[in-house]
Scaffold this motif. Sequence first.
Motif, PDB file in Angstrom:
ATOM      1  N   TYR A 117      -7.957  14.653   3.707  1.00 55.54           N
ATOM      2  CA  TYR A 117      -8.063  14.258   2.306  1.00 55.54           C
ATOM      3  C   TYR A 117      -6.730  14.414   1.582  1.00 55.54           C
ATOM      4  N   VAL A 118      -5.939  15.387   1.971  1.00 48.38           N
ATOM      5  CA  VAL A 118      -4.601  15.506   1.382  1.00 48.38           C
ATOM      6  C   VAL A 118      -3.793  14.249   1.675  1.00 48.38           C
ATOM      7  N   ALA A 119      -3.819  13.810   2.940  1.00 50.59           N
ATOM      8  CA  ALA A 119      -3.067  12.610   3.319  1.00 50.59           C
ATOM      9  C   ALA A 119      -3.650  11.362   2.652  1.00 50.59           C
ATOM     10  N   SER A 120      -4.981  11.250   2.609  1.00 48.31           N
ATOM     11  CA  SER A 120      -5.621  10.062   2.047  1.00 48.31           C
ATOM     12  C   SER A 120      -5.367   9.934   0.552  1.00 48.31           C
ATOM     13  N   ILE A 121      -5.505  11.046  -0.160  1.00 44.16           N
ATOM     14  CA  ILE A 121      -5.259  11.019  -1.605  1.00 44.16           C
ATOM     15  C   ILE A 121      -3.782  10.738  -1.896  1.00 44.16           C
ATOM     16  N   ALA A 122      -2.906  11.268  -1.059  1.00 47.34           N
ATOM     17  CA  ALA A 122      -1.473  11.002  -1.249  1.00 47.34           C
ATOM     18  C   ALA A 122      -1.173   9.514  -1.086  1.00 47.34           C
ATOM     19  N   VAL A 123      -1.760   8.895  -0.065  1.00 40.95           N
ATOM     20  CA  VAL A 123      -1.562   7.454   0.148  1.00 40.95           C
ATOM     21  C   VAL A 123      -2.115   6.668  -1.033  1.00 40.95           C
ATOM     22  N   LEU A 124      -3.286   7.054  -1.516  1.00 40.61           N
ATOM     23  CA  LEU A 124      -3.895   6.364  -2.656  1.00 40.61           C
ATOM     24  C   LEU A 124      -3.016   6.474  -3.900  1.00 40.61           C
ATOM     25  N   MET A 125      -2.512   7.660  -4.171  1.00 43.29           N
ATOM     26  CA  MET A 125      -1.685   7.867  -5.358  1.00 43.29           C
ATOM     27  C   MET A 125      -0.370   7.081  -5.284  1.00 43.29           C
ATOM     28  N   VAL A 126       0.240   7.072  -4.104  1.00 37.07           N
ATOM     29  CA  VAL A 126       1.493   6.322  -3.935  1.00 37.07           C
ATOM     30  C   VAL A 126       1.253   4.833  -4.132  1.00 37.07           C
ATOM     31  N   LYS A 127       0.159   4.341  -3.566  1.00 37.28           N
ATOM     32  CA  LYS A 127      -0.180   2.927  -3.724  1.00 37.28           C
ATOM     33  C   LYS A 127      -0.398   2.581  -5.204  1.00 37.28           C
ATOM     34  N   LEU A 128      -1.146   3.426  -5.930  1.00 39.12           N
ATOM     35  CA  LEU A 128      -1.422   3.151  -7.343  1.00 39.12           C
ATOM     36  C   LEU A 128      -0.166   3.274  -8.205  1.00 39.12           C
ATOM     37  N   LYS A 129       0.716   4.189  -7.851  1.00 35.32           N
ATOM     38  CA  LYS A 129       1.894   4.449  -8.677  1.00 35.32           C
ATOM     39  C   LYS A 129       2.990   3.412  -8.481  1.00 35.32           C
ATOM     40  N   PHE A 130       3.264   3.034  -7.241  1.00 33.01           N
ATOM     41  CA  PHE A 130       4.453   2.242  -6.953  1.00 33.01           C
ATOM     42  C   PHE A 130       4.165   0.820  -6.457  1.00 33.01           C
ATOM     43  N   PHE A 131       2.962   0.548  -5.988  1.00 31.25           N
ATOM     44  CA  PHE A 131       2.681  -0.755  -5.378  1.00 31.25           C
ATOM     45  C   PHE A 131       1.439  -1.410  -5.978  1.00 31.25           C
ATOM     46  N   CYS A 132       1.212  -1.181  -7.235  1.00 35.05           N
ATOM     47  CA  CYS A 132       0.035  -1.719  -7.903  1.00 35.05           C
ATOM     48  C   CYS A 132       0.497  -2.527  -9.119  1.00 35.05           C
ATOM     49  N   PHE A 133       0.480  -3.851  -8.978  1.00 34.69           N
ATOM     50  CA  PHE A 133       1.045  -4.693 -10.025  1.00 34.69           C
ATOM     51  C   PHE A 133       0.006  -5.551 -10.754  1.00 34.69           C
ATOM     52  N   ASP A 134      -1.227  -5.517 -10.302  1.00 32.70           N
ATOM     53  CA  ASP A 134      -2.298  -6.223 -11.001  1.00 32.70           C
ATOM     54  C   ASP A 134      -3.619  -5.503 -10.732  1.00 32.70           C
ATOM     55  N   PHE A 135      -4.681  -5.987 -11.375  1.00 30.42           N
ATOM     56  CA  PHE A 135      -5.974  -5.314 -11.264  1.00 30.42           C
ATOM     57  C   PHE A 135      -6.516  -5.352  -9.841  1.00 30.42           C
ATOM     58  N   ALA A 136      -6.343  -6.466  -9.151  1.00 34.38           N
ATOM     59  CA  ALA A 136      -6.850  -6.567  -7.784  1.00 34.38           C
ATOM     60  C   ALA A 136      -6.203  -5.523  -6.875  1.00 34.38           C
ATOM     61  N   ALA A 137      -4.944  -5.167  -7.160  1.00 33.58           N
ATOM     62  CA  ALA A 137      -4.256  -4.171  -6.335  1.00 33.58           C
ATOM     63  C   ALA A 137      -4.894  -2.799  -6.444  1.00 33.58           C
ATOM     64  N   VAL A 138      -5.577  -2.519  -7.549  1.00 33.95           N
ATOM     65  CA  VAL A 138      -6.288  -1.240  -7.689  1.00 33.95           C
ATOM     66  C   VAL A 138      -7.387  -1.141  -6.638  1.00 33.95           C
ATOM     67  N   TRP A 139      -8.136  -2.213  -6.451  1.00 31.55           N
ATOM     68  CA  TRP A 139      -9.194  -2.212  -5.466  1.00 31.55           C
ATOM     69  C   TRP A 139      -8.648  -2.325  -4.048  1.00 31.55           C
ATOM     70  N   LYS A 140      -7.491  -2.916  -3.898  1.00 28.71           N
ATOM     71  CA  LYS A 140      -6.838  -2.886  -2.593  1.00 28.71           C
ATOM     72  C   LYS A 140      -6.470  -1.445  -2.219  1.00 28.71           C
ATOM     73  N   ALA A 141      -6.094  -0.660  -3.233  1.00 28.23           N
ATOM     74  CA  ALA A 141      -5.792   0.754  -2.993  1.00 28.23           C
ATOM     75  C   ALA A 141      -7.035   1.495  -2.522  1.00 28.23           C
ATOM     76  N   LEU A 142      -8.204   1.158  -3.096  1.00 30.92           N
ATOM     77  CA  LEU A 142      -9.449   1.794  -2.661  1.00 30.92           C
ATOM     78  C   LEU A 142      -9.777   1.426  -1.218  1.00 30.92           C
ATOM     79  N   VAL A 143      -9.587   0.167  -0.868  1.00 30.47           N
ATOM     80  CA  VAL A 143      -9.813  -0.257   0.521  1.00 30.47           C
ATOM     81  C   VAL A 143      -8.871   0.494   1.463  1.00 30.47           C
ATOM     82  N   LEU A 144      -7.613   0.655   1.055  1.00 28.49           N
ATOM     83  CA  LEU A 144      -6.656   1.403   1.866  1.00 28.49           C
ATOM     84  C   LEU A 144      -7.097   2.859   2.018  1.00 28.49           C
ATOM     85  N   PHE A 145      -7.603   3.438   0.948  1.00 24.28           N
ATOM     86  CA  PHE A 145      -8.116   4.815   0.985  1.00 24.28           C
ATOM     87  C   PHE A 145      -9.247   4.949   2.005  1.00 24.28           C
TER      88      PHE A 145
END
Length: 297
Positions: free
Chosen positions: A254-282
């Motif tokens: 969970y430490v690794a998974s949450i870290a990946v999710l946070m990085v995706k949301l912080k640096f690689f999320c440029f539209d609303f659909a990318a938020v749900w892509k982050a959830l799929v990645l999680f």
Amino acid sequence: AALATSLASVLSNGILIRKSWKIMNGWKSDSQDTKNFALEEETDQSALKDQALGRKTTRFVSFPDRRSLVSLLKLAGPMFFVLIGKTMGYSAMTIRTGYFGMVSLACHNVLMRIFFFYCTFGDGLSHAAQTFLPGLLYRKSLQQDKVTKVEYASKTATSQPSGESSITGDDKNARTFLKRLLLLSFVVGCVNSNTARFIANHAGRAFTNDASLVSLMSHVSPLMGLALLIHPVTMTLEGSIIAGRDLQFLVGTYVASIAVLMVKLKFFCFDFAAVWKALVLFQLVRIFQFGGRVWRR
């Protein structure tokens, strides 16, 4: 809405407390009946004295001893961290969605309500694994200890321990049960994914009359469906890890998974659909880590 939720919580807790109180009163009644019967049957002084010393009362509130408390914290501590991690991840998704406007935020809230509703099926499968697997795993552990003692006593490498077949049987039963549960999880995931997508695509008017919001729900629904497809299998694997008390690995995952999710949301999320892509990645990060761990064990 908040008042209705609070009232529902109070009523549900009241029903549970009332049911628990009735069960405890039933225990007291059965205990008293047993004591009365024993007192009538046994008249010698020693038996009466043993019964008096062994008489116990059931208290509504009791506290565990130190050993039991430590044992509880070893399980509850990691599970508390897991729940906090999930809460942080979902909250971060909502905060990130707020950057893309009110329509996106409203759409996200509706989709999350649908997502969380179908998540309950995956949670049920996780609880099933946690309920039925420990018995098989514990029996296997006991047989392994028995075989170790036999090997140590005989001190021969050519003779086959008598308990080896029992270990093989218990291991096979555990794997068979897990395979069936995973198959059921996959079926549940397919059903959840398709029904949730159907609701988002064709029943959007039940949530709102805003055409732009309904259109956005339909646009993002494939990502929600993919997340729901993965979720039951992920939760089943997570439940098997909890059943095996592999909690250190669970926390690390969970430490690794949450870290990946946070990085995706912080640096690689440029539209609303990318938020749900982050959830799929999680979900994908968790299922690959859990699956690899269960496969190796």
